[in-house]
Design a protein around this motif. Sequence first.
Motif, PDB file in Angstrom:
ATOM      1  N   UNK B 199       0.775  -1.169  -0.021  1.00 64.12           N
ATOM      2  CA  UNK B 199       0.054   0.128   0.117  1.00 64.12           C
ATOM      3  C   UNK B 199       1.013   1.254   0.130  1.00 64.12           C
ATOM      4  N   UNK B 211      -1.248  -0.593   7.809  1.00 63.79           N
ATOM      5  CA  UNK B 211      -2.816  -0.860   7.459  1.00 63.79           C
ATOM      6  C   UNK B 211      -3.024  -2.273   7.968  1.00 63.79           C
ATOM      7  N   UNK B 214      -3.464  -2.531  11.667  1.00 63.23           N
ATOM      8  CA  UNK B 214      -4.688  -1.747  12.066  1.00 63.23           C
ATOM      9  C   UNK B 214      -6.121  -2.380  11.626  1.00 63.23           C
ATOM     10  N   UNK B 215      -6.032  -3.163  10.469  1.00 68.09           N
ATOM     11  CA  UNK B 215      -7.424  -3.466   9.889  1.00 68.09           C
ATOM     12  C   UNK B 215      -7.444  -5.134  10.411  1.00 68.09           C
ATOM     13  N   UNK B 240     -17.017   1.912   4.225  1.00 69.41           N
ATOM     14  CA  UNK B 240     -16.852   3.014   3.421  1.00 69.41           C
ATOM     15  C   UNK B 240     -16.461   4.045   4.605  1.00 69.41           C
ATOM     16  N   UNK B 241     -15.259   4.621   4.269  1.00 71.05           N
ATOM     17  CA  UNK B 241     -14.692   5.707   5.330  1.00 71.05           C
ATOM     18  C   UNK B 241     -14.698   6.951   4.352  1.00 71.05           C
ATOM     19  N   UNK B 243     -12.183   8.415   2.949  1.00 69.87           N
ATOM     20  CA  UNK B 243     -11.157   8.716   2.301  1.00 69.87           C
ATOM     21  C   UNK B 243     -11.150   7.333   0.897  1.00 69.87           C
ATOM     22  N   UNK B 244     -11.525   6.173   1.725  1.00 71.40           N
ATOM     23  CA  UNK B 244     -11.496   4.957   0.886  1.00 71.40           C
ATOM     24  C   UNK B 244     -12.827   4.103   1.323  1.00 71.40           C
ATOM     25  N   UNK B 246     -13.077  -0.049   1.862  1.00 75.69           N
ATOM     26  CA  UNK B 246     -12.160  -1.088   2.193  1.00 75.69           C
ATOM     27  C   UNK B 246     -13.301  -2.472   2.297  1.00 75.69           C
ATOM     28  N   UNK B 259      -8.189  -1.972  -0.537  1.00 73.28           N
ATOM     29  CA  UNK B 259      -8.756  -0.435  -0.544  1.00 73.28           C
ATOM     30  C   UNK B 259      -8.737   0.339  -1.759  1.00 73.28           C
ATOM     31  N   UNK B 262     -12.706   6.412  -2.703  1.00 76.26           N
ATOM     32  CA  UNK B 262     -14.440   6.385  -2.648  1.00 76.26           C
ATOM     33  C   UNK B 262     -14.951   6.832  -3.790  1.00 76.26           C
TER      34      UNK B 262
END
Lengths: 115, 288
Positions: B199, B211, B214-215, B240-241, B243-244, B246, B259, B262
């Motif tokens: 990433x 990433x 965290x995920x 959905x966040x 910025x992205x 996932x 990822x 959006x």
Amino acid sequence: MNSPFTQTLSALIRHRGVTGCMVVGESDGIIVDSSLQIGVNGSAVAALTASLYRKAQRASTAAGFGMTGFFELVAEGGRVCAAGRNEMVLVIVAGAKVNVGIIRMEMLKALESFP
Amino acid sequence: MVTDDIRALSEALAADPSSTVFLQLGEALRRQGQVELAYRVATRGLERHSQRFEVHDLVARIAVDRGDFARARTEWETVLLLAPGHSGAQKGLGFLCFQQGELAAASRYLGAALEASPGDQSLSAALDTVRAAIADEQRAPWERPTAALPATVGALESPARPFAAQPADARTLFAEVLGDAPQAALLIDADGYVMAGDYVTADGHDLGADLGAQLSGVSDEASRAMRHLGLGKWKQIVFESEAASVAMAPCGEGVLLVAAPRTVPLGFVRRLLERSLDRARRWLESGT
């Protein structure tokens, strides 16, 4: 007794495949209002989904993606969708075959009416 | 591990600061993505229990999450001094050496770890990748596969990138699926380490490890929720966040995540996830 969410929940529960919908406190996972079919364990769904949503929220923020909007978990026996605003999370429990596109749109629209 | 558990562990540690409960607390905080807090807990514990290899192992794993690879290496080397043959330390050192281009050392560590845990798919896949990279290095440059070139060129153009890309296909595993669009796919093992994919941000930083760490915790939480809700195993998570978008799914013993910005439709992100899953499974099963 009607809450500010009763109308929203009544509309959502009518969608084909939806077995439960509720508004849950994001931080404590406690149900604020709900509309559930018989057999759906509202308290467990509320607590676990709020926890999962918070986890995704934290991970997303830490990863630099910002706050989470719509969240969906697909499992073998169904799916759980969540969307949050103002410390509250709108949660839907549905069967595996539900039209999640419509559910997502309805949930995001419903969130706009949250106080 | 839930917040209540963390609270209980914190209270237990406060009641007896000399206990080793900090190991569980540090691990729980790490899995929850509270890396800095986990680091403070673990290093404080290390001051009291510097002869315990588990403490050094915990500090090493947290150091990886923080991007402090030099510290991680030192700690895992200490683990091997205190507990020769520790497979977790060998695995961690194998991944670190691989990322730093020390292929012979990576092969040695991963081989030893695989001997200790022969059923670990992530180890056998990683070892195959390292061996393929060694074979590539031994070939003349014009004989090397061209598929690795884009990542190598990208690394040369970007001095901020933490490691030089390897001429192996682990980082570029999903290149064919993702195409040139600004999308990313990462295969993460059960410990939160990146096995394949990357990433890379616009300024050239590879945030894959961050990433992944965290995920991957989200999948642990999902598994826990599924056990209680009786909905069977989880198959996919999409969110959905700002910025992205996932999408993630279980893959082997770990998790695969994709990822995308959006602007990419959510349905397409799910399709990318499915195609990336096919690619990752093929790689895990056959190493190709």
